[in-house]
Design an enzyme around this catalytic site. Structure first.
Site, mmCIF file in Angstrom:
data_model
loop_
_atom_site.group_PDB
_atom_site.id
_atom_site.type_symbol
_atom_site.label_atom_id
_atom_site.label_comp_id
_atom_site.label_asym_id
_atom_site.label_seq_id
_atom_site.Cartn_x
_atom_site.Cartn_y
_atom_site.Cartn_z
ATOM 1 N N HIS A 1 -7.698 96.139 -8.506
ATOM 2 C CA HIS A 1 -9.137 96.386 -8.626
ATOM 3 C C HIS A 1 -9.631 96.856 -9.991
ATOM 4 O O HIS A 1 -10.830 96.849 -10.247
ATOM 5 C CB HIS A 1 -9.580 97.402 -7.563
ATOM 6 C CG HIS A 1 -10.904 97.078 -6.941
ATOM 7 N ND1 HIS A 1 -11.981 96.600 -7.665
ATOM 8 C CD2 HIS A 1 -11.332 97.137 -5.666
ATOM 9 C CE1 HIS A 1 -13.009 96.408 -6.867
ATOM 10 N NE2 HIS A 1 -12.640 96.718 -5.637
ATOM 11 N N TYR B 1 -19.908 105.920 1.757
ATOM 12 C CA TYR B 1 -19.977 105.149 0.509
ATOM 13 C C TYR B 1 -20.146 103.678 0.860
ATOM 14 O O TYR B 1 -19.431 103.161 1.707
ATOM 15 C CB TYR B 1 -18.652 105.361 -0.232
ATOM 16 C CG TYR B 1 -18.485 104.672 -1.575
ATOM 17 C CD1 TYR B 1 -18.475 105.425 -2.756
ATOM 18 C CD2 TYR B 1 -18.271 103.301 -1.667
ATOM 19 C CE1 TYR B 1 -18.272 104.809 -3.989
ATOM 20 C CE2 TYR B 1 -18.079 102.683 -2.888
ATOM 21 C CZ TYR B 1 -18.082 103.433 -4.047
ATOM 22 O OH TYR B 1 -17.876 102.818 -5.270
ATOM 23 N N SER C 1 -20.445 100.060 -1.412
ATOM 24 C CA SER C 1 -20.476 99.577 -2.783
ATOM 25 C C SER C 1 -21.535 98.495 -2.938
ATOM 26 O O SER C 1 -21.804 97.728 -2.021
ATOM 27 C CB SER C 1 -19.105 99.056 -3.204
ATOM 28 O OG SER C 1 -18.737 97.996 -2.360
ATOM 29 N N THR D 1 -20.174 98.494 -10.379
ATOM 30 C CA THR D 1 -20.755 98.737 -9.053
ATOM 31 C C THR D 1 -21.559 100.020 -9.102
ATOM 32 O O THR D 1 -21.392 100.845 -10.008
ATOM 33 C CB THR D 1 -19.662 98.906 -7.971
ATOM 34 O OG1 THR D 1 -18.782 99.956 -8.367
ATOM 35 C CG2 THR D 1 -18.887 97.619 -7.761
#
Length: 640
Positions: free
Chosen positions: A354, A468, A470, A481
């Site tokens: 990532h 959360y 994104s 993001t």
């Protein structure tokens, strides 16, 4: 004409996916810059996100700290951040800090950062054979790479009004508008070109473990593919010296050779090392290099990508998720920008690292590879592999291991097995409605899904926790993001009404509460996509303080700040014709990782958890919540 458009090589196979008349990077230069939000907006948004998580006393204390920060040290840091941003117009204020956040983390990448997205099966079932699909997808992936590098890949554009902007005439005009102005031309017709600066890292790239901070490495000159099977590493050149792709029938022959190789699985599979703590792995890698493995490691790092061929079929969606998210540890190289995984029954997926990029770049790659490999497959079930000598073309990599390395691999395997052992993955499909019905009722589909996650957690654990979601900021130059904070005073009030006090409310009142949540969530989503969230801004200010050696402001030492950033419910969504499902691990030990998709007439949800949380029960609560919300929107009375 078709031959010219797709660019056939002498071998007769298409070398490109398409030839866009607008060059791939045409808009890159004129993309707008990611805004640094106003400090007062950030503080207001931060306090709005804290409100549902705190009691009155806690909130007063947090508000006090936030106001002091806004007047004092926060203001100074903000002004420094803005000044620094103005000096670096070629990038965004979040780029450096965000790379550092990923690359300085010492956690293993597997389960903590790497995510997966699995492909839908090929609509033509006989094409879902492991060898055929591996060949076709590999060819399509190489075509993607060649199309991108030649500048022929269609630029990534978000069309708000596709009838006007996603047209040949618009493309013919815009290509003559200079790059420095092209974004404005698209903007005039409600089209938003997206940042494509991450795409080059899809290929020939890897994350190298280094002490304290890893490094991203790319070598675009390398011409070979890395193939993993049974824990063994193989390479072969897939491009010739002129950069032309091997004939598909030769690629098929080499993959067939690898699939029929009966070398035993290695006693010490190297793949496990890429699942280790990053400092531990950095030291072991140094040892590997010093022990005569410099050249083979170089081959692994620079390979076009990693193709992982698994020797078993997929049993069900849960097995699919485990296979794509982590697999057995031996047949993956988690540091590669991505692993293309294909199992015995032709089920395919991507596991990606990532730090280098976000879901949007990987998704575009998957969409193109799926479309090309199903609509214009390079080989068919009738195709014969070329009669080439694969035993000379394919090289099995040999690693020289000393006792310390063997011990390191054994330990890595133990740790990997233990962490995977504790991971649960569960999923549901809700077939009582989806996007169509919700839009008809004028509520946001994403807001309803997020409301269900809040309602479910309240039902199961009787509390509202840090959540959360994104949101891509790729509409800006070097955007990454932003966080949407789905837990709000609105979702809390609505959830409490549904879970705790149903009898007190009429169906109309409940509908009103859902609509209220939808409006607020829509606003948060729009703000985040425009770079107007608060999380990245506060992260940037904190990063700046630490990099300047300033004592960490009290604001950041607030327990409430830590709690807000301990994201118990971490969520991410994507919908695509190419993707069956996607998922990731929880981001905290007592959290849930929620991957979800709202389709036209159904909703899919995939939840990961560790032993302190019950993911199966959470999903049952999500199902119940969705049922209740849909019934209320349909005007039905619901029972508790």
């Amino acid at each position: 004409a078709v031959g010219w458009r797709r660019g056939y090589s002498s071998a007769g196979a298409a070398e490109y996916l398409h030839r866009s008349i607008v060059p791939t990077m045409h808009y890159q230069k004129s993309l707008p810059r990611l805004p640094v939000p106003k400090l007062e907006d950030t503080i207001t948004r931060y306090l709005n996100a804290q409100k549902p998580l705190l009691n009155d006393d806690q909130f007063r204390k947090t508000e006090e700290l936030a106001r002091q920060f806004e007047k004092g040290i926060g203001r100074e840091l903000h002004e420094q951040l803005v000044a620094q941003d103005n000096r670096n117009k070629h990038t965004s204020y979040i780029t450096g800090p965000w790379f550092d956040m990923y690359l300085k983390s010492r956690e293993p990448v597997v389960l903590n950062f790497n995510a997966f997205m699995s492909f839908n099966p090929d609509p033509k079932s006989e094409y879902n054979d492991q060898l055929i699909r591996a060949t076709n997808m590999t060819v399509s992936a190489v075509r993607f790479m060649k199309t991108f590098r030649a500048g022929y890949l269609e630029p990534e554009v978000f069309h708000l009004n596709p009838e006007k902007s996603d047209t040949e005439i618009f493309k013919k005009i815009i290509r003559f508008v200079p790059s420095s102005l092209s974004w404005f031309g698209a903007y005039m017709v409600n089209a938003y070109p997206l940042d494509m600066s991450q795409y080059f890292r899809l290929f020939n790239s890897t994350r190298l473990p280094k002490l304290n901070r890893d490094e991203l490495y790319t070598d675009e000159k390398a011409k070979h593919l890395l193939v993993l099977r049974n824990g063994n590493f193989y390479i072969f050149d897939i491009l010739d010296k002129d950069g032309n792709m091997l004939k598909p029938s030769e690629i098929q022959a080499h993959l067939k050779y690898i699939l029929s190789d009966n070398s035993p699985a290695p006693a010490f599979p190297l793949g496990y090392l890429s699942s280790e703590n990053r400092d531990t792995w950095a030291l072991l890698r140094k040892n590997l290099q010093d022990n005569g493995n410099e050249e083979v490691l170089q081959k692994v790092d620079s390979a076009l990508f990693c193709l992982s061929l698994d020797d078993f079929p997929i049993k069900d969606f849960v097995h699919l998720s485990h296979t794509m998210l982590h697999g057995d540890g031996a047949n993956r190289w988690y540091d590669k920008s991505f692993n293309l995984i294909i199992t015995k029954d032709g089920t395919a997926g991507i596991n990606f690292e990532h730090s280098w990029g976000d879901g949007v770049a990987v998704l575009r790659f998957q969409n193109e590879v799926f479309k090309d490999s199903t609509k214009a497959p390079a080989i068919s079930p009738q195709s014969q592999p070329a009669s080439v000598d694969s035993s000379t073309a394919v090289r099995k990599l040999d690693f020289k291991l000393n006792d310390a390395l063997k011990a390191g691999i054994t330990k890595a395997k133990q740790k990997f097995d233990a962490s995977v052992e504790g991971l649960s993955l569960n999923l549901i499909q809700f077939h009582e409605g989806g996007k169509d019905l919700l839009k008809q009722k004028k509520v946001s589909p994403d807001a309803v899904a997020q409301l269900a996650f809040q309602m479910a957690f309240l039902r199961q654990y009787n509390q509202t926790v840090a959540t959360y979601e994104s949101c891509s900021t790729a509409a800006f130059k070097h955007g990454r993001t932003e966080t949407i904070r789905p837990a709000s005073v609105h979702t809390k009030k609505c959830s409490e009404a549904f879970v705790r006090e149903l009898s007190k409310h009429s169906t109309e009142e409940l509908q009103k509460l859902v609509v209220e949540c939808s409006k607020y969530h829509g606003r948060l989503t729009k703000e985040a996509a425009m770079g107007q969230g608060f999380d990245r801004h506060l992260f940037g200010l904190r990063y700046l303080a630490l990099s300047k050696g300033i004592a960490l402001p009290d604001f950041y030492q607030d327990q409430a700040y830590a709690r807000l950033n301990h994201n118990i419910i971490s969520t991410s969504t994507l919908v695509s014709p190419a993707v069956q499902l996607g998922g990731f691990g929880p981001v905290v030990a007592d959290g849930f990782g929620v991957g979800y998709q709202v389709h036209d007439d159904w909703i899919g949800c995939n939840v990961s958890s560790y032993p302190t949380r019950n993911g199966k029960e959470y999903l049952q609560c999500i199902y119940k919540s969705l049922e209740d919300i849909f019934n209320v929107l349909k005007g039905k009375k619901i029972g508790s």
